[in-house]
Design a protein around this motif. Structure first.
Motif, short mmCIF file in Angstrom:
data_model
loop_
_atom_site.label_atom_id
_atom_site.label_comp_id
_atom_site.label_asym_id
_atom_site.label_seq_id
_atom_site.Cartn_x
_atom_site.Cartn_y
_atom_site.Cartn_z
N TYR A 182 0.67 -1.52 0.26
CA TYR A 182 -0.48 0.01 0.48
C TYR A 182 1.12 1.42 -0.24
N PRO A 183 0.83 2.15 -1.05
CA PRO A 183 1.52 3.24 -1.07
C PRO A 183 -0.01 4.30 -0.06
N VAL A 184 0.87 4.77 1.13
CA VAL A 184 -0.17 5.68 1.66
C VAL A 184 0.82 7.26 1.92
N VAL A 185 -0.28 8.19 1.36
CA VAL A 185 -0.18 9.56 1.45
C VAL A 185 -0.63 9.81 2.54
N VAL A 186 0.54 11.17 2.42
CA VAL A 186 0.11 11.52 4.08
C VAL A 186 0.03 12.86 3.46
N PRO A 187 -0.42 13.70 3.66
CA PRO A 187 -1.14 14.95 2.44
C PRO A 187 0.06 16.28 3.53
N ASP A 188 0.16 17.54 2.33
CA ASP A 188 0.47 18.58 2.86
C ASP A 188 -0.03 18.96 4.65
N GLY A 189 0.94 19.65 5.35
CA GLY A 189 0.19 20.03 6.68
C GLY A 189 0.54 19.30 7.64
N ALA A 190 0.46 17.91 7.74
CA ALA A 190 0.09 17.02 8.25
C ALA A 190 0.90 17.61 10.20
N THR A 191 1.27 17.23 10.74
CA THR A 191 1.99 17.61 11.67
C THR A 191 2.81 15.74 12.42
N SER A 192 2.00 15.29 12.21
CA SER A 192 2.36 13.98 13.57
C SER A 192 1.96 13.02 12.49
N VAL A 193 2.29 11.66 12.27
CA VAL A 193 1.95 10.46 11.71
C VAL A 193 2.47 9.16 12.89
N GLN A 194 2.29 8.14 12.64
CA GLN A 194 1.77 6.81 14.14
C GLN A 194 1.61 5.80 13.27
N PHE A 195 2.67 4.52 13.73
CA PHE A 195 1.80 3.43 13.23
C PHE A 195 1.11 2.12 13.83
N GLU A 196 0.19 2.11 13.34
CA GLU A 196 -0.09 1.04 14.93
C GLU A 196 -0.23 -1.19 14.96
N TYR A 197 0.01 -1.26 15.27
CA TYR A 197 -0.36 -2.59 15.13
C TYR A 197 -1.38 -3.06 15.36
N ILE A 198 -2.70 -3.78 15.05
CA ILE A 198 -3.42 -4.27 15.78
C ILE A 198 -3.47 -6.19 15.41
N SER A 199 -3.75 -5.98 16.45
CA SER A 199 -4.01 -7.79 16.65
C SER A 199 -4.95 -8.95 15.32
N GLY A 200 -4.25 -9.82 15.60
CA GLY A 200 -5.52 -10.63 14.95
C GLY A 200 -5.44 -11.53 15.16
N ASP A 201 -5.94 -12.81 15.02
CA ASP A 201 -5.94 -14.84 14.78
C ASP A 201 -4.94 -15.01 15.04
N TRP A 202 -4.32 -14.68 14.13
CA TRP A 202 -2.64 -15.36 13.69
C TRP A 202 -1.23 -14.68 13.65
N ASP A 203 -1.19 -13.50 14.81
CA ASP A 203 -0.28 -12.99 14.32
C ASP A 203 0.88 -13.57 14.25
N SER A 204 0.81 -14.30 14.18
CA SER A 204 2.25 -15.35 14.10
C SER A 204 2.78 -15.60 12.97
N GLU A 205 1.86 -15.56 11.58
CA GLU A 205 2.30 -14.89 10.64
C GLU A 205 2.20 -14.17 9.54
N VAL A 206 1.79 -13.29 10.36
CA VAL A 206 2.35 -11.86 10.08
C VAL A 206 3.75 -10.83 10.53
N THR A 207 3.92 -10.57 8.95
CA THR A 207 5.00 -9.67 9.26
C THR A 207 4.99 -8.90 7.54
N PHE A 208 5.35 -7.03 8.43
CA PHE A 208 5.29 -6.02 7.49
C PHE A 208 6.85 -5.19 7.83
N SER A 209 6.68 -3.90 6.50
CA SER A 209 7.88 -2.78 6.74
C SER A 209 6.96 -1.98 6.38
N VAL A 210 7.79 -0.41 6.64
CA VAL A 210 7.41 0.54 6.53
C VAL A 210 8.21 1.60 5.96
N THR A 211 8.48 1.71 4.95
CA THR A 211 9.26 2.57 4.33
C THR A 211 9.32 3.70 3.51
#
Length: 315
Positions: A258-287
């Motif tokens: 997913y390309p996620v565009v944070v628009p001009d004028g934004a002052t903060s951005v954070q990332f949060e993981y929300i748990s599912g039923d099989w977290d042991s299968e989950v990996t991800f990265s943010v670039t």
């Protein structure tokens, strides 16, 4: 029997003569005089930052400190606080090594009573002032000591721009006590420092890169994977822009980008993981747009707001 008695009498005379020739002061072994000592305890105060933040000189550290006389036979009238500074760097051979910049006095205080805390604050400016003029030979092929605050091999260190200290810097606070009787306490055995409950001999901290993205308005790439190939089963990665969250997930399959565009004028951005039923299968990265991977987690990512690696991103 006579031979035994004669030998015994001879030995007795030798002991008597020997004792009679000794200094009487040396015989007072039944009532020795023991010097009593003190223990100490220091910690980063509740509510204080735990570490310096690179590029943010407004972040100070506050310490609580006390002296302890178990038998109440000592009184401490003055305490000097010292900071030792080390930094990591890469030498001319490409080896990761540590530069030790020594120890400097940073504060002198009048302590409170036995077991009573005093508090004091150290700023990055305090430490920089204490180490002003410090030089070091970084073994970079020049074979010369240079000023540590203007060393060309550490271009990110810029005291004038609020970055006197950067990631890779480490500090240790120690102390020296002066008693009312003039004695100085400045060293303790390792067992006192590490094993006696309620006592220690130093406090350490580092420089963190911080968790505030300097330029939040940009495009982030979220790369999501599921090792089983059936989606994230209720799990999600939320992007929170100025307090508003948008969730991204894999509904089915093994990956999504997913390309996620944070628009001009934004002052903060954070990332949060929300748990599912099989977290042991989950990996991800943010670039980020700069190509820096600021988050890489899984399998079983931590639930909640994610800690980001912003050292390169905020350079």
């Amino acid at each position: 029997m006579k031979r035994f008695n004669k030998l015994f009498i001879t030995l007795l005379l030798l002991v008597t003569i020997t004792i009679s020739c000794q200094d009487e002061d040396l015989l007072e072994i039944n009532n020795p005089t023991w010097e009593t000592g003190v223990n100490t305890f220091g910690q980063i105060a509740d509510g204080s930052a735990a570490n310096f933040i690179r590029g943010d000189e407004s972040v100070d550290l506050t310490f609580d400190w006390r002296w302890i006389s178990v038998d109440q036979a000592n009184t401490i009238v003055s305490v000097d606080f010292f900071v030792s500074w080390t930094e990591s760097y890469v030498n001319v051979n490409g080896d990761a090594v540590t530069a030790n910049h020594g120890t400097q006095l940073v504060n002198t205080a009048t302590p409170a009573g036995n077991r009573e805390d005093i508090s004091f604050t150290l700023t990055q400016d305090d430490i920089a002032a204490a180490f002003a003029g410090t030089t070091y030979n970084y073994d970079d092929g020049n074979d010369a000591a240079v000023d540590v605050f203007t060393y060309a091999g550490k271009p990110n260190r810029n005291a004038g721009a609020g970055r006197a200290f950067i990631d890779g810097d480490s500090f240790i606070l120690t102390w020296s006590l002066t008693g009312a009787d003039g004695r100085v306490f400045e060293g303790w055995s390792p067992s006192v420092c590490t094993e006696v409950p309620g006592s220690n001999c130093q406090i350490s901290w580092i420089v963190e890169c911080g968790q505030v993205i300097a330029d939040p308005s940009q495009t982030y790439t979220l790369a999501l994977q599921d090792s089983y190939g059936d989606g994230w089963n209720g799990g999600a990665l939320a992007v929170i822009v100025d307090g508003v969250a948008t969730e991204y997930t894999i509904d089915d399959g093994s990956s999504e980008v997913y390309p996620v565009v944070v628009p001009d004028g934004a002052t903060s951005v954070q990332f949060e993981y929300i748990s599912g039923d099989w977290d042991s299968e989950v990996t991800f990265s943010v670039t980020t747009e700069k190509g820096n991977v600021i988050a890489k987690y899984g399998p079983s990512p931590p639930v909640g707001i994610l800690t980001l690696d912003l050292c390169k991103e905020n350079e």
